[in-house]
Enzyme design. Structure first.
Site, short mmCIF file in Angstrom:
data_model
loop_
_atom_site.label_atom_id
_atom_site.label_comp_id
_atom_site.label_asym_id
_atom_site.label_seq_id
_atom_site.Cartn_x
_atom_site.Cartn_y
_atom_site.Cartn_z
N SER A 125 -2.87 1.16 39.05
CA SER A 125 -2.17 1.74 39.29
C SER A 125 -0.80 0.82 40.60
O SER A 125 -1.67 -0.28 41.10
CB SER A 125 -2.50 2.76 40.33
OG SER A 125 -1.41 3.30 41.54
N GLU A 127 -0.11 2.49 43.01
CA GLU A 127 -0.63 2.24 44.69
C GLU A 127 -1.91 1.29 44.82
O GLU A 127 -2.18 0.38 46.33
CB GLU A 127 -2.10 3.57 44.51
CG GLU A 127 -1.53 4.59 44.65
CD GLU A 127 -0.91 4.76 45.60
OE1 GLU A 127 -1.37 4.90 46.79
OE2 GLU A 127 0.44 4.57 46.43
N TYR A 149 -8.58 5.60 46.61
CA TYR A 149 -8.57 5.48 45.47
C TYR A 149 -7.92 4.06 44.55
O TYR A 149 -8.33 3.46 43.68
CB TYR A 149 -6.93 7.05 45.03
CG TYR A 149 -6.46 6.20 43.73
CD1 TYR A 149 -6.85 7.11 42.68
CD2 TYR A 149 -5.00 5.80 43.96
CE1 TYR A 149 -6.08 6.60 41.59
CE2 TYR A 149 -4.67 5.48 42.60
CZ TYR A 149 -5.17 6.14 41.48
OH TYR A 149 -4.23 5.71 40.67
P1 NAP Z 1 -4.20 13.78 36.34
O1 NAP Z 1 -3.16 14.83 35.86
O2 NAP Z 1 -4.55 13.81 37.44
O3 NAP Z 1 -5.38 13.62 34.78
C1 NAP Z 1 -6.17 12.94 35.27
C2 NAP Z 1 -7.47 12.87 34.07
O4 NAP Z 1 -8.71 12.59 34.24
C3 NAP Z 1 -7.90 14.68 34.00
O5 NAP Z 1 -8.09 14.96 32.64
C4 NAP Z 1 -9.34 14.86 34.87
O6 NAP Z 1 -9.76 15.52 33.76
C5 NAP Z 1 -9.78 13.48 34.57
N1 NAP Z 1 -10.98 13.57 35.38
C6 NAP Z 1 -10.74 13.00 36.65
N2 NAP Z 1 -12.55 12.57 36.96
C7 NAP Z 1 -12.85 12.96 36.00
C8 NAP Z 1 -14.19 12.79 35.69
N3 NAP Z 1 -15.57 12.72 35.77
N4 NAP Z 1 -14.81 12.49 33.97
C9 NAP Z 1 -13.82 12.77 33.23
N5 NAP Z 1 -12.47 12.90 33.83
C10 NAP Z 1 -12.21 12.77 34.23
O7 NAP Z 1 -3.97 11.88 35.91
P2 NAP Z 1 -2.32 11.61 35.14
O8 NAP Z 1 -1.26 11.17 36.47
O9 NAP Z 1 -2.31 11.78 33.49
O10 NAP Z 1 -2.32 9.59 35.62
C11 NAP Z 1 -3.34 9.43 34.23
C12 NAP Z 1 -3.92 7.74 34.88
O11 NAP Z 1 -3.30 6.71 35.51
C13 NAP Z 1 -5.19 8.01 35.81
O12 NAP Z 1 -6.04 6.96 35.75
C14 NAP Z 1 -3.84 7.73 37.26
O13 NAP Z 1 -5.05 7.14 37.68
C15 NAP Z 1 -3.54 6.78 36.36
N6 NAP Z 1 -2.25 6.59 37.00
C16 NAP Z 1 -1.07 7.80 37.20
C17 NAP Z 1 0.05 7.63 37.54
C18 NAP Z 1 0.45 8.42 38.25
O14 NAP Z 1 2.36 8.75 38.78
N7 NAP Z 1 0.42 9.52 36.91
C19 NAP Z 1 0.49 6.19 38.33
C20 NAP Z 1 -0.65 5.47 38.17
C21 NAP Z 1 -1.88 5.57 37.22
P3 NAP Z 1 -9.84 17.24 34.63
O15 NAP Z 1 -8.38 18.06 33.74
O16 NAP Z 1 -10.93 18.15 34.65
O17 NAP Z 1 -9.33 17.62 36.37
O1 F7E Z 2 2.85 11.04 47.40
C1 F7E Z 2 3.96 11.82 51.13
C2 F7E Z 2 1.85 11.03 50.43
O2 F7E Z 2 0.52 12.03 46.62
C3 F7E Z 2 3.42 10.01 47.56
C4 F7E Z 2 -0.78 9.30 42.47
O3 F7E Z 2 -0.40 9.72 40.82
O4 F7E Z 2 0.77 7.80 42.22
C5 F7E Z 2 0.68 9.42 42.96
O5 F7E Z 2 0.26 8.69 44.00
C6 F7E Z 2 4.15 10.22 48.92
C7 F7E Z 2 3.05 9.59 49.94
O6 F7E Z 2 1.55 10.46 45.30
C8 F7E Z 2 3.56 15.26 50.75
O7 F7E Z 2 1.76 10.22 51.88
C9 F7E Z 2 5.02 13.23 52.37
O8 F7E Z 2 3.30 8.40 50.77
O9 F7E Z 2 3.06 12.70 45.21
P1 F7E Z 2 1.91 11.51 46.12
P2 F7E Z 2 0.77 8.65 45.76
O10 F7E Z 2 0.14 8.89 46.79
O11 F7E Z 2 1.77 7.90 45.65
C10 F7E Z 2 0.77 6.57 41.72
C11 F7E Z 2 0.53 5.52 41.38
C12 F7E Z 2 -1.14 7.05 41.85
O12 F7E Z 2 -1.91 6.11 40.59
C13 F7E Z 2 -1.31 8.05 41.70
O13 F7E Z 2 -2.77 8.94 40.89
O14 F7E Z 2 4.80 11.61 49.39
N1 F7E Z 2 3.82 12.88 51.26
N2 F7E Z 2 4.37 14.39 52.13
C14 F7E Z 2 3.05 13.65 50.02
N3 F7E Z 2 2.72 13.43 49.62
C15 F7E Z 2 1.35 14.67 48.43
N4 F7E Z 2 1.01 14.88 48.56
N5 F7E Z 2 2.21 15.98 50.15
C16 F7E Z 2 2.78 16.26 50.80
O15 F7E Z 2 2.53 17.19 51.44
#
Ligand code: NAP
Ligand code: F7E
Length: 353
Positions: A125, A127, A149
């Site tokens: 990520s 992050e 995270y």
């Molecule tokens: P998501 O919608 O939150 O999906 C996460 C998945 O992980 C869900 O199927 C969840 O199951 C499963 N999970 C959580 N804890 C688990 C456990 N203990 N054992 C087995 N499964 C578990 O996330 P996403 O947006 O699809 O992201 C997919 C991956 O990419 C994640 O690893 C995330 O950290 C990474 N990532 C995401 C982003 C982004 O912007 N979306 C960016 C960079 C990296 P449940 O449905 O049961 O909760």
């Molecule tokens: O926050 C700001 C918050 O929770 C984005 C995950 O998929 O992308 C995701 O992580 C920004 C942050 O995503 C609110 O402070 C303001 O700066 O949508 P977010 P994230 O933290 O960037 C990365 C790449 C991953 O890997 C992660 O799994 O938005 N923000 N106000 C807020 N964020 C939330 N959630 N809620 C608010 O009310």
């Protein structure tokens, strides 16, 4: 026929990757956690739920992971499962380390012992760059995690590279920047905004309460990011790639864009509350995907404006369908009102940018 095992198949990326791999003719196996209330709405929305093989497994349970690999006997594993919400990682730091971080070593150990020919994808990520000082981040930018995270993801990223180099395993990490869609979880800021805009535009809600409006992210469309991760496992050699759009916007840009779509002035509806500020913020992320563009021949097509419109339109459509009394797979009505959540964040060190 190629076989793929997807962990976290119930999540946003799991659903889109399933759709993509089925179109490519794969046999798809997906792991899911047994929960008391079924959580398959994304797979149902994309009409792929009945086309995959489901395996119960939890990243905390090594035996279930070994069994998942054994019964699926995959050519490729996509490890998408993680505790992916950064906010909650401050609340559940130990659990996050175990699920998002340590569990990856369990997979790598299983590959090393069971079948080192399986190709392994790790969901890294942006992050991991944390609150960095660089205007643009690429594969050589130093990591500076700013949340439990991100620290867990950096551990997972590092151990994947260590196993790749030590044991000649085909393992690679996609450093994906934020990617969103109508299937995004409701707690992430993009979907929180688009769902609230839909409700406000239909007279169902009066305000939207957010945290740091100044934070900047490089937001892309999840559907097209999944083709990049598939391409990574088709290369001759495993290597890590940044996947991003290369364009950054602030949270307030996102808010304005979303309210403009329904013809409302966001300033009348949006408030901020320290409760939604992170104890430690990542202020700016913008990815440089030149390596992926050159080597994977992958390029994002969905602009920020198109992404926001896609999400707002779909949330409006869903609320209208709901008001018409129709049943369909959807998460919003089940989501608790945030005013009922007690979080440690509100008591944490709050750094307003
Ligand atoms: P998501 O919608 O939150 O999906 C996460 C998945 O992980 C869900 O199927 C969840 O199951 C499963 N999970 C959580 N804890 C688990 C456990 N203990 N054992 C087995 N499964 C578990 O996330 P996403 O947006 O699809 O992201 C997919 C991956 O990419 C994640 O690893 C995330 O950290 C990474 N990532 C995401 C982003 C982004 O912007 N979306 C960016 C960079 C990296 P449940 O449905 O049961 O909760
Ligand atoms: O926050 C700001 C918050 O929770 C984005 C995950 O998929 O992308 C995701 O992580 C920004 C942050 O995503 C609110 O402070 C303001 O700066 O949508 P977010 P994230 O933290 O960037 C990365 C790449 C991953 O890997 C992660 O799994 O938005 N923000 N106000 C807020 N964020 C939330 N959630 N809620 C608010 O009310």
């Amino acid at each position: 026929m190629k076989k793929a095992l997807i962990t976290g198949v119930t999540g946003q990326d799991g659903a889109y990757l399933t759709e993509l791999l089925l179109k490519k003719g794969y046999k798809v196996f997906g792991t899911f956690r047994r929960v008391s209330t079924p959580n398959f709405w994304r797979l149902q929305t994309l009409d792929v739920f009945n086309k995959i093989n489901l395996i119960p497994a939890d990243l905390l349970d090594m035996g279930s992971l070994l069994e998942a690999i054994k019964v699926s006997d995959p050519d490729e594993i996509y490890n998408l499962a993680a505790s992916s919400y950064v906010g909650t990682s401050f609340e559940e730091a130990v659990g996050n380390s175990e699920i998002t971080g340590l569990a990856v070593t369990k997979f790598l150990e299983a590959l090393r012992n069971q079948n080192p020919n399986i190709r392994f994808y790790q969901a890294s990520s942006s992050e991991m760059y944390g609150d960095n000082k660089f205007k643009v981040q690429n594969e050589t930018t130093p990591f500076l995690p700013s949340s439990p995270y991100a620290a867990a993801k950096l551990y997972a990223h590092s151990i994947t590279n260590i196993y790749k180099k030590s044991y000649d395993i085909f393992a690679c990490c996609g450093i994906l920047f934020n990617h969103e869609s109508p299937l995004r979880g409701m707690e992430f800021v993009s979907r929180k905004i688009t769902n609230a805009v839909a409700e406000i535009s239909l007279g169902l809600k009066k305000e939207l309460v957010l945290g740091n409006l100044k934070a900047e992210r490089d937001w892309g469309f999840a559907g097209e990011f999944m083709s990049a991760i598939h391409l990574m496992l088709q290369q001759d050699k495993p290597t890590d790639y940044v996947i991003s759009t290369g364009v950054s916007h602030s949270v307030s840009d996102f808010v304005k864009e979303a309210f403009d779509i329904v013809g409302l002035n966001w300033k009348k509806y949006v408030k901020t509350d320290p409760k939604f500020f992170r104890p430690l913020e990542v202020r700016h992320l913008r990815g440089d995907s030149k390596k992926a563009i050159k080597e994977l021949k992958w390029k994002p097509k969905v602009s920020f404006e198109k992404l926001v419109k896609m999400m707002v339109d779909e949330d409006v459509r869903r609320w209208k369908t709901f008001l018409d009394g129709k049943a369909f797979p959807w998460d919003a009505p089940l989501y608790p009102n945030e005013s009922r959540l007690i979080t440690r964040l509100s008591k944490g060190k709050i750094r307003k940018n």
